[in-house]
Design a protein around this motif. Structure first.
Motif, PDB file in Angstrom:
ATOM      1  N   GLN A 168       0.860  -1.183   0.000  1.00  0.00           N
ATOM      2  CA  GLN A 168       0.000   0.000   0.000  1.00  0.00           C
ATOM      3  C   GLN A 168       0.894   1.230   0.000  1.00  0.00           C
ATOM      4  N   ILE A 169       0.654   2.128  -0.943  1.00  0.00           N
ATOM      5  CA  ILE A 169       1.481   3.320  -1.113  1.00  0.00           C
ATOM      6  C   ILE A 169       0.577   4.546  -1.151  1.00  0.00           C
ATOM      7  N   THR A 170       0.973   5.587  -0.443  1.00  0.00           N
ATOM      8  CA  THR A 170       0.227   6.841  -0.450  1.00  0.00           C
ATOM      9  C   THR A 170       1.061   7.925  -1.124  1.00  0.00           C
ATOM     10  N   THR A 171       0.455   8.636  -2.071  1.00  0.00           N
ATOM     11  CA  THR A 171       1.119   9.783  -2.686  1.00  0.00           C
ATOM     12  C   THR A 171       0.506  11.069  -2.146  1.00  0.00           C
ATOM     13  N   ILE A 172       1.353  12.057  -1.901  1.00  0.00           N
ATOM     14  CA  ILE A 172       0.908  13.324  -1.316  1.00  0.00           C
ATOM     15  C   ILE A 172       1.546  14.478  -2.071  1.00  0.00           C
ATOM     16  N   ASP A 173       0.738  15.428  -2.474  1.00  0.00           N
ATOM     17  CA  ASP A 173       1.234  16.666  -3.070  1.00  0.00           C
ATOM     18  C   ASP A 173       1.675  17.581  -1.928  1.00  0.00           C
ATOM     19  N   ALA A 174       2.984  17.795  -1.809  1.00  0.00           N
ATOM     20  CA  ALA A 174       3.507  18.573  -0.686  1.00  0.00           C
ATOM     21  C   ALA A 174       2.974  19.998  -0.671  1.00  0.00           C
ATOM     22  N   SER A 175       2.659  20.546  -1.851  1.00  0.00           N
ATOM     23  CA  SER A 175       2.193  21.931  -1.909  1.00  0.00           C
ATOM     24  C   SER A 175       0.796  22.101  -1.321  1.00  0.00           C
ATOM     25  N   THR A 176       0.006  21.027  -1.281  1.00  0.00           N
ATOM     26  CA  THR A 176      -1.354  21.117  -0.733  1.00  0.00           C
ATOM     27  C   THR A 176      -1.512  20.331   0.566  1.00  0.00           C
ATOM     28  N   PHE A 177      -0.428  19.719   1.038  1.00  0.00           N
ATOM     29  CA  PHE A 177      -0.510  18.888   2.246  1.00  0.00           C
ATOM     30  C   PHE A 177      -1.074  19.626   3.459  1.00  0.00           C
ATOM     31  N   PRO A 178      -0.619  20.865   3.758  1.00  0.00           N
ATOM     32  CA  PRO A 178      -1.167  21.532   4.947  1.00  0.00           C
ATOM     33  C   PRO A 178      -2.684  21.683   4.899  1.00  0.00           C
ATOM     34  N   MET A 179      -3.235  21.970   3.728  1.00  0.00           N
ATOM     35  CA  MET A 179      -4.683  22.127   3.606  1.00  0.00           C
ATOM     36  C   MET A 179      -5.405  20.824   3.947  1.00  0.00           C
ATOM     37  N   TYR A 180      -4.946  19.725   3.365  1.00  0.00           N
ATOM     38  CA  TYR A 180      -5.588  18.438   3.632  1.00  0.00           C
ATOM     39  C   TYR A 180      -5.354  17.998   5.074  1.00  0.00           C
ATOM     40  N   SER A 214       0.006   2.323   5.134  1.00  0.00           N
ATOM     41  CA  SER A 214       0.916   2.401   3.984  1.00  0.00           C
ATOM     42  C   SER A 214       2.349   2.072   4.383  1.00  0.00           C
ATOM     43  N   GLU A 215       3.013   1.321   3.518  1.00  0.00           N
ATOM     44  CA  GLU A 215       4.423   1.013   3.733  1.00  0.00           C
ATOM     45  C   GLU A 215       5.317   2.136   3.219  1.00  0.00           C
ATOM     46  N   LEU A 216       4.849   2.802   2.173  1.00  0.00           N
ATOM     47  CA  LEU A 216       5.630   3.862   1.538  1.00  0.00           C
ATOM     48  C   LEU A 216       4.746   5.078   1.327  1.00  0.00           C
ATOM     49  N   ILE A 217       5.249   6.248   1.717  1.00  0.00           N
ATOM     50  CA  ILE A 217       4.526   7.502   1.533  1.00  0.00           C
ATOM     51  C   ILE A 217       5.423   8.442   0.743  1.00  0.00           C
ATOM     52  N   ILE A 218       4.934   8.872  -0.417  1.00  0.00           N
ATOM     53  CA  ILE A 218       5.729   9.695  -1.321  1.00  0.00           C
ATOM     54  C   ILE A 218       5.177  11.113  -1.341  1.00  0.00           C
ATOM     55  N   PHE A 219       5.965  12.058  -0.852  1.00  0.00           N
ATOM     56  CA  PHE A 219       5.653  13.481  -0.991  1.00  0.00           C
ATOM     57  C   PHE A 219       6.294  13.961  -2.288  1.00  0.00           C
ATOM     58  N   ASN A 220       5.491  14.354  -3.267  1.00  0.00           N
ATOM     59  CA  ASN A 220       6.050  14.906  -4.493  1.00  0.00           C
ATOM     60  C   ASN A 220       5.789  16.413  -4.555  1.00  0.00           C
ATOM     61  N   ARG A 221       6.327  17.051  -5.587  1.00  0.00           N
ATOM     62  CA  ARG A 221       6.167  18.502  -5.770  1.00  0.00           C
ATOM     63  C   ARG A 221       6.621  19.275  -4.522  1.00  0.00           C
ATOM     64  N   GLU A 228       9.656  24.392   2.668  1.00  0.00           N
ATOM     65  CA  GLU A 228      10.705  24.477   3.680  1.00  0.00           C
ATOM     66  C   GLU A 228      10.363  23.700   4.947  1.00  0.00           C
ATOM     67  N   ASP A 229       9.170  23.124   5.028  1.00  0.00           N
ATOM     68  CA  ASP A 229       8.737  22.471   6.263  1.00  0.00           C
ATOM     69  C   ASP A 229       8.692  20.949   6.131  1.00  0.00           C
ATOM     70  N   LEU A 230       9.589  20.373   5.358  1.00  0.00           N
ATOM     71  CA  LEU A 230       9.537  18.933   5.130  1.00  0.00           C
ATOM     72  C   LEU A 230       9.706  18.145   6.426  1.00  0.00           C
ATOM     73  N   SER A 231      10.535  18.634   7.334  1.00  0.00           N
ATOM     74  CA  SER A 231      10.704  17.924   8.607  1.00  0.00           C
ATOM     75  C   SER A 231       9.404  17.920   9.406  1.00  0.00           C
ATOM     76  N   VAL A 232       8.632  19.017   9.304  1.00  0.00           N
ATOM     77  CA  VAL A 232       7.330  19.072   9.978  1.00  0.00           C
ATOM     78  C   VAL A 232       6.368  18.087   9.322  1.00  0.00           C
ATOM     79  N   GLU A 261      10.210  14.181  -2.942  1.00  0.00           N
ATOM     80  CA  GLU A 261      10.683  14.379  -4.302  1.00  0.00           C
ATOM     81  C   GLU A 261      10.374  15.797  -4.775  1.00  0.00           C
ATOM     82  N   ASP A 262      11.325  16.367  -5.518  1.00  0.00           N
ATOM     83  CA  ASP A 262      11.069  17.640  -6.189  1.00  0.00           C
ATOM     84  C   ASP A 262      11.246  17.429  -7.689  1.00  0.00           C
ATOM     85  N   SER A 263      11.328  18.492  -8.443  1.00  0.00           N
ATOM     86  CA  SER A 263      11.410  18.360  -9.900  1.00  0.00           C
ATOM     87  C   SER A 263      12.691  17.679 -10.356  1.00  0.00           C
TER      88      SER A 263
END
Length: 309
Positions: free
Chosen positions: A108-120, A135-142, A147-151, A168-170
Protein backbone atom coordinates in the motif's frame (compact mmCIF):
# COMPACT_ATOMS: atom_id res chain seq x y z
CA UNK A 1 -4.36 -15.45 -2.95
CA UNK A 2 -4.60 -12.67 -5.55
CA UNK A 3 -1.88 -10.00 -5.04
CA UNK A 4 -3.24 -6.44 -4.80
CA UNK A 5 -1.31 -3.17 -4.87
CA UNK A 6 -3.17 -0.16 -3.48
CA UNK A 7 -2.13 3.36 -4.45
CA UNK A 8 -4.08 6.00 -2.59
CA UNK A 9 -4.00 9.76 -2.15
CA UNK A 10 -6.13 12.80 -2.81
CA UNK A 11 -7.00 13.94 -6.34
CA UNK A 12 -3.96 15.17 -8.32
CA UNK A 13 -1.55 13.88 -5.67
CA UNK A 14 0.51 11.97 -8.23
CA UNK A 15 -1.10 8.51 -8.11
CA UNK A 16 -1.40 8.17 -11.89
CA UNK A 17 2.16 9.38 -12.44
CA UNK A 18 3.46 6.82 -9.95
CA UNK A 19 1.50 3.94 -11.50
CA UNK A 20 2.52 5.03 -15.01
CA UNK A 21 6.17 4.99 -13.97
CA UNK A 22 5.76 1.55 -12.39
CA UNK A 23 4.04 0.04 -15.42
CA UNK A 24 6.84 1.30 -17.63
CA UNK A 25 9.65 -0.36 -15.67
CA UNK A 26 11.23 -3.54 -17.02
CA UNK A 27 10.79 -5.32 -13.69
CA UNK A 28 7.03 -4.92 -14.07
CA UNK A 29 6.95 -6.59 -17.49
CA UNK A 30 5.97 -9.87 -15.87
CA UNK A 31 3.90 -12.81 -16.96
CA UNK A 32 0.16 -12.46 -17.08
CA UNK A 33 -2.35 -9.66 -17.14
CA UNK A 34 -2.68 -6.71 -14.75
CA UNK A 35 -6.08 -5.34 -13.81
CA UNK A 36 -5.95 -1.62 -13.02
CA UNK A 37 -9.02 -0.40 -11.14
CA UNK A 38 -9.45 3.38 -11.22
CA UNK A 39 -11.72 4.92 -8.61
CA UNK A 40 -11.50 8.48 -9.86
CA UNK A 41 -10.56 10.23 -13.08
CA UNK A 42 -7.82 12.83 -12.82
CA UNK A 43 -6.23 15.10 -15.40
CA UNK A 44 -3.52 12.58 -16.30
CA UNK A 45 -4.56 9.63 -18.44
CA UNK A 46 -2.88 6.30 -19.14
CA UNK A 47 -1.43 5.95 -22.62
CA UNK A 48 -2.79 3.06 -24.70
CA UNK A 49 0.67 1.92 -25.79
CA UNK A 50 1.81 1.64 -22.15
CA UNK A 51 -1.25 -0.37 -21.18
CA UNK A 52 -0.71 -2.69 -24.13
CA UNK A 53 3.01 -3.08 -23.45
CA UNK A 54 2.44 -3.90 -19.77
CA UNK A 55 -0.55 -6.17 -20.53
CA UNK A 56 -2.78 -3.96 -18.39
CA UNK A 57 -6.55 -3.63 -18.62
CA UNK A 58 -8.42 -0.72 -17.04
CA UNK A 59 -11.79 -0.67 -15.31
CA UNK A 60 -13.46 2.33 -13.64
CA UNK A 61 -15.37 2.13 -10.36
CA UNK A 62 -16.50 5.72 -9.95
CA UNK A 63 -19.06 5.34 -7.17
CA UNK A 64 -18.07 4.18 -3.69
CA UNK A 65 -21.23 2.06 -3.38
CA UNK A 66 -20.08 0.07 -6.42
CA UNK A 67 -16.74 -0.78 -4.84
CA UNK A 68 -17.94 -4.06 -3.34
CA UNK A 69 -16.42 -7.54 -3.09
CA UNK A 70 -19.05 -8.91 -5.48
CA UNK A 71 -18.31 -6.32 -8.14
CA UNK A 72 -14.57 -6.81 -7.77
CA UNK A 73 -14.93 -10.57 -8.11
CA UNK A 74 -16.95 -10.01 -11.30
CA UNK A 75 -14.06 -7.95 -12.71
CA UNK A 76 -11.60 -10.66 -11.75
CA UNK A 77 -13.68 -13.31 -13.53
CA UNK A 78 -13.94 -11.07 -16.60
CA UNK A 79 -10.21 -10.46 -17.02
CA UNK A 80 -8.50 -13.28 -15.03
CA UNK A 81 -5.55 -11.05 -14.01
CA UNK A 82 -2.37 -12.21 -12.32
CA UNK A 83 -2.27 -9.08 -10.19
CA UNK A 84 -4.46 -6.08 -9.39
CA UNK A 85 -3.61 -2.41 -8.93
CA UNK A 86 -6.17 -0.17 -7.27
CA UNK A 87 -5.92 3.60 -7.71
CA UNK A 88 -8.18 4.44 -4.79
CA UNK A 89 -10.28 7.58 -4.44
CA UNK A 90 -8.84 9.82 -1.73
CA UNK A 91 -12.29 11.09 -0.76
CA UNK A 92 -13.50 7.58 0.09
CA UNK A 93 -12.75 6.64 3.68
CA UNK A 94 -10.07 3.99 3.39
CA UNK A 95 -11.24 2.10 6.47
CA UNK A 96 -14.48 1.30 4.62
CA UNK A 97 -12.67 -0.43 1.75
CA UNK A 98 -13.66 -4.11 1.51
CA UNK A 99 -11.90 -6.55 -0.80
CA UNK A 100 -12.76 -10.13 -1.74
CA UNK A 101 -11.50 -12.57 0.88
CA UNK A 102 -8.90 -14.05 -1.46
CA UNK A 103 -7.40 -10.68 -2.45
CA UNK A 104 -4.27 -9.93 -0.43
CA UNK A 105 -2.75 -6.46 -0.23
CA UNK A 106 0.92 -6.91 -1.10
CA UNK A 107 1.78 -3.23 -0.85
CA UNK A 108 0.00 0.00 0.00
CA UNK A 109 1.48 3.32 -1.11
CA UNK A 110 0.23 6.84 -0.45
CA UNK A 111 1.12 9.78 -2.69
CA UNK A 112 0.91 13.32 -1.32
CA UNK A 113 1.23 16.67 -3.07
CA UNK A 114 3.51 18.57 -0.69
CA UNK A 115 2.19 21.93 -1.91
CA UNK A 116 -1.35 21.12 -0.73
CA UNK A 117 -0.51 18.89 2.25
CA UNK A 118 -1.17 21.53 4.95
CA UNK A 119 -4.68 22.13 3.61
CA UNK A 120 -5.59 18.44 3.63
CA UNK A 121 -3.85 17.81 6.95
CA UNK A 122 -5.70 20.64 8.66
CA UNK A 123 -9.12 20.13 7.07
CA UNK A 124 -9.33 16.41 6.21
CA UNK A 125 -7.04 14.87 8.79
CA UNK A 126 -9.25 11.85 9.44
CA UNK A 127 -9.36 10.87 5.75
CA UNK A 128 -5.63 11.42 5.41
CA UNK A 129 -4.91 9.41 8.54
CA UNK A 130 -6.89 6.41 7.31
CA UNK A 131 -5.08 6.24 3.98
CA UNK A 132 -1.65 6.74 5.58
CA UNK A 133 -2.10 4.42 8.56
CA UNK A 134 -1.46 1.15 6.69
CA UNK A 135 0.92 2.40 3.98
CA UNK A 136 4.42 1.01 3.73
CA UNK A 137 5.63 3.86 1.54
CA UNK A 138 4.53 7.50 1.53
CA UNK A 139 5.73 9.70 -1.32
CA UNK A 140 5.65 13.48 -0.99
CA UNK A 141 6.05 14.91 -4.49
CA UNK A 142 6.17 18.50 -5.77
CA UNK A 143 8.35 19.53 -2.84
CA UNK A 144 9.99 22.42 -4.71
CA UNK A 145 10.10 25.48 -2.47
CA UNK A 146 8.66 23.68 0.58
CA UNK A 147 10.70 24.48 3.68
CA UNK A 148 8.74 22.47 6.26
CA UNK A 149 9.54 18.93 5.13
CA UNK A 150 10.70 17.92 8.61
CA UNK A 151 7.33 19.07 9.98
CA UNK A 152 5.52 17.09 7.27
CA UNK A 153 7.57 14.05 8.19
CA UNK A 154 6.72 14.38 11.88
CA UNK A 155 3.02 14.77 11.03
CA UNK A 156 3.08 11.48 9.12
CA UNK A 157 5.27 9.64 11.64
CA UNK A 158 2.77 10.53 14.36
CA UNK A 159 0.21 8.47 12.40
CA UNK A 160 2.43 5.71 11.02
CA UNK A 161 5.80 5.22 12.70
CA UNK A 162 6.88 2.35 10.44
CA UNK A 163 6.31 3.93 7.03
CA UNK A 164 9.15 4.84 4.72
CA UNK A 165 8.77 8.49 3.71
CA UNK A 166 10.24 9.83 0.48
CA UNK A 167 10.38 13.47 -0.62
CA UNK A 168 10.68 14.38 -4.30
CA UNK A 169 11.07 17.64 -6.19
CA UNK A 170 11.41 18.36 -9.90
CA UNK A 171 14.95 16.94 -9.82
CA UNK A 172 13.93 13.65 -8.24
CA UNK A 173 14.27 12.27 -4.72
CA UNK A 174 15.49 14.71 -2.08
CA UNK A 175 18.42 13.27 -0.12
CA UNK A 176 17.49 15.01 3.13
CA UNK A 177 18.81 14.04 6.57
CA UNK A 178 16.35 14.92 9.31
CA UNK A 179 17.47 15.70 12.83
CA UNK A 180 15.42 12.87 14.32
CA UNK A 181 17.20 10.37 12.05
CA UNK A 182 20.70 11.31 13.18
CA UNK A 183 22.50 8.40 14.93
CA UNK A 184 23.65 10.73 17.71
CA UNK A 185 22.13 13.42 19.89
CA UNK A 186 22.84 17.06 19.11
CA UNK A 187 22.50 17.82 22.82
CA UNK A 188 25.50 15.65 23.77
CA UNK A 189 28.72 17.40 24.73
CA UNK A 190 30.80 16.33 22.98
CA UNK A 191 28.87 14.70 20.13
CA UNK A 192 30.69 11.37 19.83
CA UNK A 193 30.82 10.07 16.25
CA UNK A 194 31.35 6.40 15.45
CA UNK A 195 32.12 5.19 11.91
CA UNK A 196 28.53 5.53 10.70
CA UNK A 197 28.03 8.75 12.64
CA UNK A 198 31.11 10.37 11.13
CA UNK A 199 29.87 9.92 7.57
CA UNK A 200 26.42 11.25 8.38
CA UNK A 201 27.86 14.19 10.35
CA UNK A 202 30.14 15.09 7.45
CA UNK A 203 27.30 15.15 4.92
CA UNK A 204 24.86 16.84 7.28
CA UNK A 205 27.39 19.56 8.11
CA UNK A 206 27.53 20.50 4.44
CA UNK A 207 23.76 21.06 4.35
CA UNK A 208 22.94 22.03 7.94
CA UNK A 209 26.03 23.59 9.47
CA UNK A 210 23.77 25.60 11.78
CA UNK A 211 23.04 22.38 13.71
CA UNK A 212 26.69 22.09 14.77
CA UNK A 213 28.05 25.64 15.08
CA UNK A 214 29.68 26.11 18.49
CA UNK A 215 29.26 22.44 19.45
CA UNK A 216 32.00 19.97 20.35
CA UNK A 217 32.44 16.85 18.25
CA UNK A 218 34.72 13.89 18.93
CA UNK A 219 35.85 11.26 16.44
CA UNK A 220 38.73 9.03 15.36
CA UNK A 221 40.42 10.26 12.22
CA UNK A 222 43.41 9.94 9.92
CA UNK A 223 45.72 12.95 9.65
CA UNK A 224 46.08 14.68 6.29
CA UNK A 225 48.50 17.61 5.96
CA UNK A 226 48.05 19.19 2.51
CA UNK A 227 51.10 21.10 1.30
CA UNK A 228 49.07 24.16 0.34
CA UNK A 229 47.44 24.50 3.77
CA UNK A 230 48.41 27.46 5.96
CA UNK A 231 50.54 26.77 9.04
CA UNK A 232 48.52 25.63 12.03
CA UNK A 233 45.89 23.67 10.06
CA UNK A 234 45.44 20.02 9.11
CA UNK A 235 42.56 17.82 7.99
CA UNK A 236 41.36 15.03 10.26
CA UNK A 237 39.14 12.73 8.20
CA UNK A 238 38.22 9.27 6.95
CA UNK A 239 38.51 7.45 3.67
CA UNK A 240 35.04 6.64 2.40
CA UNK A 241 33.59 4.36 -0.23
CA UNK A 242 30.90 6.61 -1.69
CA UNK A 243 29.63 4.38 -4.49
CA UNK A 244 31.85 1.39 -5.20
CA UNK A 245 35.33 0.11 -4.41
CA UNK A 246 36.80 2.25 -7.20
CA UNK A 247 35.10 5.39 -5.89
CA UNK A 248 37.07 6.44 -2.82
CA UNK A 249 37.30 9.88 -1.25
CA UNK A 250 38.87 11.43 1.82
CA UNK A 251 36.18 13.21 3.84
CA UNK A 252 37.31 15.81 6.31
CA UNK A 253 37.21 19.49 7.23
CA UNK A 254 40.06 21.90 7.91
CA UNK A 255 41.06 21.91 11.58
CA UNK A 256 42.95 24.68 13.36
CA UNK A 257 45.57 23.23 15.72
CA UNK A 258 48.64 24.94 17.14
CA UNK A 259 50.75 21.79 17.26
CA UNK A 260 50.37 20.46 13.72
CA UNK A 261 54.17 20.11 13.56
CA UNK A 262 53.89 17.10 15.86
CA UNK A 263 51.50 15.30 13.50
CA UNK A 264 52.43 13.16 10.52
CA UNK A 265 50.37 12.16 7.50
CA UNK A 266 48.20 9.04 7.87
CA UNK A 267 48.62 9.03 11.64
CA UNK A 268 45.48 8.07 13.58
CA UNK A 269 44.23 10.51 16.20
CA UNK A 270 41.22 11.08 18.40
CA UNK A 271 40.03 14.63 17.80
CA UNK A 272 37.82 16.73 20.02
CA UNK A 273 36.98 20.03 18.32
CA UNK A 274 34.55 22.91 18.20
CA UNK A 275 32.69 23.36 14.91
CA UNK A 276 32.89 26.87 13.46
CA UNK A 277 31.52 28.49 10.32
CA UNK A 278 34.36 30.43 8.71
CA UNK A 279 35.74 31.44 5.34
CA UNK A 280 38.58 29.13 4.36
CA UNK A 281 40.67 29.74 1.26
CA UNK A 282 40.73 26.09 0.21
CA UNK A 283 36.90 26.04 0.25
CA UNK A 284 36.75 29.39 -1.57
CA UNK A 285 33.70 30.02 0.59
CA UNK A 286 32.44 29.82 4.15
CA UNK A 287 32.14 26.32 5.51
CA UNK A 288 32.85 24.03 8.47
CA UNK A 289 36.19 24.75 10.13
CA UNK A 290 37.15 22.80 13.26
CA UNK A 291 38.96 24.34 16.20
CA UNK A 292 40.84 21.58 18.01
CA UNK A 293 40.35 21.25 21.75
CA UNK A 294 42.52 18.13 21.91
CA UNK A 295 44.27 15.83 19.45
CA UNK A 296 45.45 12.53 20.93
CA UNK A 297 47.30 9.63 19.32
CA UNK A 298 45.17 6.51 19.02
CA UNK A 299 45.00 3.13 17.26
CA UNK A 300 43.50 2.71 13.82
CA UNK A 301 39.84 1.66 13.90
CA UNK A 302 38.91 -1.92 13.03
CA UNK A 303 37.38 -0.71 9.76
CA UNK A 304 39.54 2.09 8.39
CA UNK A 305 37.24 2.78 5.45
CA UNK A 306 33.66 3.92 6.01
CA UNK A 307 30.98 3.18 3.44
CA UNK A 308 27.97 5.00 2.00
CA UNK A 309 27.08 2.12 -0.34
Amino acid sequence: MKPVYVINGFLESGKTEFITYTLGQSYFQVKGKTLLILCEEGETEYEDFLLKKSKTVVEYVEEEEDFTPDHLIALEKKYKPERIIIEYNGMWNFKNMKLPWHWSIEQQITTIDASTFPMYFNNMKSLLAEMVRGSELIIFNRCDGVEDLSVYRRNIKAINQKAEIVFEDSNGEIDEIFEEDLPYSLSDDPIVLDDNGYGIWYLDSLDHLERYEGKNVQFTAMVLKPEQFPEGYFVPGRMAMTCCAEDMAFLGFACRYGETGQLRNKQWVKVTAIVRKEYFADYQAEGPVLEAVSVEKTKAPKEEIISFV
